[in-house]
Design a protein around this motif. Structure first.
Motif, PDB file in Angstrom:
ATOM      1  N   GLY A   1       0.783  -1.246   0.000  1.00 20.53           N
ATOM      2  CA  GLY A   1       0.000   0.000   0.000  1.00 20.53           C
ATOM      3  C   GLY A   1       0.800   1.273   0.000  1.00 20.53           C
ATOM      4  O   GLY A   1       0.225   2.358   0.087  1.00 20.53           O
ATOM      5  N   TRP A   2       2.137   1.180  -0.117  1.00 20.53           N
ATOM      6  CA  TRP A   2       2.970   2.375   0.046  1.00 20.53           C
ATOM      7  C   TRP A   2       2.729   3.419  -1.038  1.00 20.53           C
ATOM      8  O   TRP A   2       2.865   4.621  -0.790  1.00 20.53           O
ATOM      9  N   VAL A   3       2.360   2.977  -2.246  1.00 21.77           N
ATOM     10  CA  VAL A   3       2.166   3.942  -3.336  1.00 21.77           C
ATOM     11  C   VAL A   3       1.032   4.908  -3.002  1.00 21.77           C
ATOM     12  O   VAL A   3       1.185   6.136  -3.078  1.00 21.77           O
ATOM     13  N   LEU A   4      -0.129   4.362  -2.630  1.00 23.64           N
ATOM     14  CA  LEU A   4      -1.259   5.228  -2.279  1.00 23.64           C
ATOM     15  C   LEU A   4      -0.939   6.047  -1.031  1.00 23.64           C
ATOM     16  O   LEU A   4      -1.330   7.216  -0.930  1.00 23.64           O
ATOM     17  N   LEU A   5      -0.207   5.457  -0.102  1.00 19.86           N
ATOM     18  CA  LEU A   5       0.152   6.166   1.124  1.00 19.86           C
ATOM     19  C   LEU A   5       0.961   7.423   0.822  1.00 19.86           C
ATOM     20  O   LEU A   5       0.663   8.502   1.343  1.00 19.86           O
ATOM     21  N   ILE A   6       1.977   7.314  -0.019  1.00 15.09           N
ATOM     22  CA  ILE A   6       2.846   8.474  -0.285  1.00 15.09           C
ATOM     23  C   ILE A   6       2.219   9.453  -1.261  1.00 15.09           C
ATOM     24  O   ILE A   6       2.688  10.591  -1.390  1.00 15.09           O
ATOM     25  N   ILE A   7       1.160   9.022  -1.957  1.00 15.61           N
ATOM     26  CA  ILE A   7       0.458   9.961  -2.844  1.00 15.61           C
ATOM     27  C   ILE A   7      -0.663  10.678  -2.099  1.00 15.61           C
ATOM     28  O   ILE A   7      -0.759  11.902  -2.101  1.00 15.61           O
ATOM     29  N   ALA A   8      -1.532   9.899  -1.454  1.00 15.06           N
ATOM     30  CA  ALA A   8      -2.709  10.477  -0.800  1.00 15.06           C
ATOM     31  C   ALA A   8      -2.352  11.173   0.502  1.00 15.06           C
ATOM     32  O   ALA A   8      -2.976  12.181   0.855  1.00 15.06           O
ATOM     33  N   GLY A   9      -1.351  10.648   1.244  1.00 17.50           N
ATOM     34  CA  GLY A   9      -0.989  11.268   2.520  1.00 17.50           C
ATOM     35  C   GLY A   9      -0.592  12.729   2.384  1.00 17.50           C
ATOM     36  O   GLY A   9      -1.203  13.609   3.003  1.00 17.50           O
ATOM     37  N   PRO A  10       0.424  13.040   1.566  1.00 22.33           N
ATOM     38  CA  PRO A  10       0.792  14.453   1.371  1.00 22.33           C
ATOM     39  C   PRO A  10      -0.336  15.280   0.747  1.00 22.33           C
ATOM     40  O   PRO A  10      -0.472  16.464   1.057  1.00 22.33           O
TER      41      PRO A  10
ATOM     42  N   THR B   1      -3.565  19.673   1.689  1.00 23.64           N
ATOM     43  CA  THR B   1      -4.879  20.313   1.550  1.00 23.64           C
ATOM     44  C   THR B   1      -5.399  20.776   2.903  1.00 23.64           C
ATOM     45  O   THR B   1      -6.000  21.859   3.013  1.00 23.64           O
ATOM     46  N   LEU B   2      -5.155  19.973   3.936  1.00 24.79           N
ATOM     47  CA  LEU B   2      -5.594  20.353   5.283  1.00 24.79           C
ATOM     48  C   LEU B   2      -4.947  21.672   5.704  1.00 24.79           C
ATOM     49  O   LEU B   2      -5.631  22.571   6.226  1.00 24.79           O
ATOM     50  N   VAL B   3      -3.650  21.808   5.478  1.00 29.46           N
ATOM     51  CA  VAL B   3      -2.942  23.033   5.876  1.00 29.46           C
ATOM     52  C   VAL B   3      -3.451  24.235   5.080  1.00 29.46           C
ATOM     53  O   VAL B   3      -3.734  25.306   5.649  1.00 29.46           O
ATOM     54  N   ILE B   4      -3.586  24.078   3.769  1.00 22.54           N
ATOM     55  CA  ILE B   4      -4.023  25.193   2.920  1.00 22.54           C
ATOM     56  C   ILE B   4      -5.442  25.614   3.280  1.00 22.54           C
ATOM     57  O   ILE B   4      -5.738  26.810   3.437  1.00 22.54           O
ATOM     58  N   ALA B   5      -6.346  24.631   3.403  1.00 22.90           N
ATOM     59  CA  ALA B   5      -7.743  24.965   3.701  1.00 22.90           C
ATOM     60  C   ALA B   5      -7.897  25.533   5.101  1.00 22.90           C
ATOM     61  O   ALA B   5      -8.698  26.459   5.317  1.00 22.90           O
ATOM     62  N   ALA B   6      -7.132  25.015   6.066  1.00 21.78           N
ATOM     63  CA  ALA B   6      -7.255  25.502   7.444  1.00 21.78           C
ATOM     64  C   ALA B   6      -6.846  26.955   7.569  1.00 21.78           C
ATOM     65  O   ALA B   6      -7.422  27.705   8.360  1.00 21.78           O
ATOM     66  N   THR B   7      -5.851  27.367   6.811  1.00 21.25           N
ATOM     67  CA  THR B   7      -5.416  28.767   6.878  1.00 21.25           C
ATOM     68  C   THR B   7      -6.417  29.700   6.203  1.00 21.25           C
ATOM     69  O   THR B   7      -6.424  30.897   6.482  1.00 21.25           O
ATOM     70  N   ALA B   8      -7.264  29.149   5.325  1.00 27.37           N
ATOM     71  CA  ALA B   8      -8.268  29.971   4.643  1.00 27.37           C
ATOM     72  C   ALA B   8      -9.630  29.851   5.305  1.00 27.37           C
ATOM     73  O   ALA B   8     -10.233  30.848   5.705  1.00 27.37           O
TER      74      ALA B   8
ATOM     75  N   ALA C   1      -9.633  15.596  -1.192  1.00 31.02           N
ATOM     76  CA  ALA C   1      -8.348  15.436  -1.894  1.00 31.02           C
ATOM     77  C   ALA C   1      -7.924  13.971  -1.898  1.00 31.02           C
ATOM     78  O   ALA C   1      -7.403  13.466  -2.904  1.00 31.02           O
ATOM     79  N   GLY C   2      -8.156  13.267  -0.794  1.00 30.68           N
ATOM     80  CA  GLY C   2      -7.827  11.849  -0.744  1.00 30.68           C
ATOM     81  C   GLY C   2      -8.663  11.033  -1.718  1.00 30.68           C
ATOM     82  O   GLY C   2      -8.146  10.152  -2.416  1.00 30.68           O
ATOM     83  N   LEU C   3      -9.966  11.325  -1.779  1.00 25.58           N
ATOM     84  CA  LEU C   3     -10.842  10.608  -2.706  1.00 25.58           C
ATOM     85  C   LEU C   3     -10.437  10.864  -4.159  1.00 25.58           C
ATOM     86  O   LEU C   3     -10.406   9.946  -4.982  1.00 25.58           O
ATOM     87  N   LEU C   4     -10.116  12.116  -4.476  1.00 24.62           N
ATOM     88  CA  LEU C   4      -9.714  12.448  -5.840  1.00 24.62           C
ATOM     89  C   LEU C   4      -8.384  11.789  -6.201  1.00 24.62           C
ATOM     90  O   LEU C   4      -8.200  11.308  -7.325  1.00 24.62           O
ATOM     91  N   THR C   5      -7.464  11.755  -5.245  1.00 31.86           N
ATOM     92  CA  THR C   5      -6.171  11.112  -5.492  1.00 31.86           C
ATOM     93  C   THR C   5      -6.341   9.626  -5.759  1.00 31.86           C
ATOM     94  O   THR C   5      -5.747   9.065  -6.684  1.00 31.86           O
ATOM     95  N   LEU C   6      -7.166   8.983  -4.943  1.00 31.85           N
ATOM     96  CA  LEU C   6      -7.413   7.561  -5.120  1.00 31.85           C
ATOM     97  C   LEU C   6      -8.097   7.283  -6.457  1.00 31.85           C
ATOM     98  O   LEU C   6      -7.761   6.327  -7.161  1.00 31.85           O
ATOM     99  N   THR C   7      -9.044   8.128  -6.836  1.00 34.01           N
ATOM    100  CA  THR C   7      -9.729   7.965  -8.117  1.00 34.01           C
ATOM    101  C   THR C   7      -8.757   8.111  -9.279  1.00 34.01           C
ATOM    102  O   THR C   7      -8.778   7.323 -10.235  1.00 34.01           O
ATOM    103  N   ALA C   8      -7.876   9.115  -9.197  1.00 37.67           N
ATOM    104  CA  ALA C   8      -6.891   9.326 -10.256  1.00 37.67           C
ATOM    105  C   ALA C   8      -5.949   8.132 -10.373  1.00 37.67           C
ATOM    106  O   ALA C   8      -5.626   7.680 -11.478  1.00 37.67           O
TER     107      ALA C   8
END
Length: 463
Positions: free
Chosen positions: A132-141, A146-153, A165-172
């Motif tokens: 599962g490392w591929v999805l982990l290193i893609i979806a995790g960051p 996204t959490l950091v960017i959205a939280a500041t806004a 963002a996680g759902l979209l990453t997994l779909t892609a």
């Protein structure tokens, strides 16, 4: 969204994914975090644990896995209720609240990646990590960033945006794999692939098989998410564009005034003309209401609302309000009494004298204890956020950092709180396994608490 069939989304996503580890990370890490964005108090566990059970996981792991996987999304979940409670009771506003949001989101972004790592290890050890490392290193960051960017806004939608963002990453990722598979003639998923239809149809625990009523939902999963889509589409442009953000924050404010108060022990609160102004057009509630209306109209147009008992939905909503609002309001009132009477300052003086410079390392533990006892990170923040801010001033640490540590620790404690564990155990029919679930979750939660402590110490050394 629940009335229109959101509980079928997990099945839809699972059928879309041939890889076992992708389905696991979806249902234990990504999807519960998305659900937490709008519905807290154990709802993500109640939704996802039965779906993991249907995929063949035993009852204990079906509850433990999402408990570990979703914890990072709690502070900014439920439309930011826990975050706003921490900010309110600590007396933050304006730039201080923005600093708190950034600090908390940064630490939780790291916790998000660690949570995904732990889910894979709990499931299948190092083999699970290799698969599962591929999805982990893609979806995790992607989710953490996204959490950091959205939280500041807009803190209210940070967890929702991160889960999206996680759902979209997994779909892609799935679409890319399907395209490669068509070109090579090899089925996607390799050794990790399995027949998801067979797994969903039956399980050793006697999980229910999918029924034909799910077909409509499966054909239009995006439509069921319409209210959340409207929420993002309306909120993000408003708050990411500085002129529009300034406009909504400066119009139609509710700002109560308070006169001078004093206690017999000499604690004085000076008069305030505008106490923590609440802009009506800049408040999460306004956008939630708008998303509800637009989502309901969409459901009516596409036929998803056909057969739904609107009165029953309204009664369920009123029941939820009656069960949660009084507690939240009274805890907020209690926190204000503690602050305005000087009690928090007295406690802060004693804690600072006893712990001294070592206190920052203990601050996440305080948050975890509070949410473990109350079953709510919002309640923990109501009780202890002001205390953390007061102690920070006495140990020469930024108050925003310790309140962020409070919120991060509260997330960890919330995930093993007896009331949340009971919700998950009830959802999978495992009330006799509550002790086993708690024991299995203790070690990963201890790891996450250590990560939170490390985040506080690292940030403190950099400031």
């Amino acid at each position: 969204a629940h009335a229109a069939g959101m509980d079928r989304l997990g099945e839809t996503f699972a059928r879309f994914l041939p890889r076992r580890t992708d389905r696991l990370l979806l249902l234990a890490w990504i999807f519960p975090s998305f659900v937490q964005g709008v519905a807290g108090f154990g709802t993500p566990i109640a939704v996802c644990a039965p779906l993991l059970l249907m995929l063949g996981y035993d009852k204990v792991r079906a509850v433990v896995l999402p408990l570990v996987g979703y914890h990072w999304s709690v502070t900014f979940g439920s439309m930011g209720s826990s975050f706003y409670m921490a900010s309110l009771t600590a007396g933050f506003g304006g730039s201080s609240q923005d600093t708190l949001a950034f600090a908390a989101a940064t630490m939780l972004a790291v916790s998000a990646v660690v949570a995904g790592l732990l889910v894979l290890l709990i499931d299948n050890g190092l083999r699970g990590l290799r698969q599962g490392w591929v999805l982990l290193i893609i979806a995790g960051p992607a989710m953490g960033g996204t959490l950091v960017i959205a939280a500041t806004a807009v803190p209210a939608i940070a967890s929702l945006a991160a889960g999206t963002a996680g759902l979209l990453t997994l779909t892609a990722k799935r679409l890319v794999e399907a395209r490669v598979a068509r070109r090579t003639g090899r089925p996607p998923g390799g050794e990790d692939a399995s027949d998801s239809d067979d797994e969903l149809a039956s399980s050793p625990d006697g999980a229910l098989a999918p029924d034909p009523a799910a077909d409509t939902m499966q054909a239009r999963p995006v439509t069921v998410l319409a209210p959340y889509g409207f929420l993002l589409l309306v909120v993000l442009p408003v708050f990411l564009i500085p002129p529009s953000r300034d406009f909504v924050r400066e119009r139609f404010e509710l700002a109560p005034s308070f006169g001078r108060t004093a206690t017999d022990r000499g604690w004085v609160n000076e008069p305030v003309d505008q106490y923590l102004p609440i802009p009506l057009l800049g408040h999460p509630g306004f956008y939630i209401l708008l998303a509800c209306v637009l989502g309901w109209i969409t459901y009516r147009l596409v036929g998803l609302w056909r057969g739904v008992d609107s009165k029953r939905v309204a009664r369920s909503w009123l029941s939820a309000v009656a069960g949660s609002a009084p507690t939240t309001l009274l805890l907020g009132a209690l926190a204000m009494v503690l602050v305005d009477s000087g009690m928090v300052t007295t406690l802060a003086d004693g804690i600072a004298d006893a712990a001294g410079s070592a206190y920052p390392a203990l601050s996440p533990v305080v948050g975890a204890i509070g949410s473990f006892m109350t079953g709510s990170s919002t309640s923990s923040n109501a009780l202890f956020a002001a205390l953390q801010a007061e102690v920070a001033g006495r140990v020469d640490v930024d108050p925003e950092l310790l309140v962020a540590a409070q919120a991060t620790g509260a997330n960890v404690g919330n995930s093993i709180a007896p009331v949340i564990v009971l919700i998950g155990a009830t959802a999978v029919g495992a009330l006799d396994r509550v002790g086993d679930i708690t024991r299995r979750a203790l070690l990963p939660m201890a790891v996450l608490l250590v990560v939170a402590i490390g985040g506080v110490l690292v940030r403190g050394s950099l400031l």
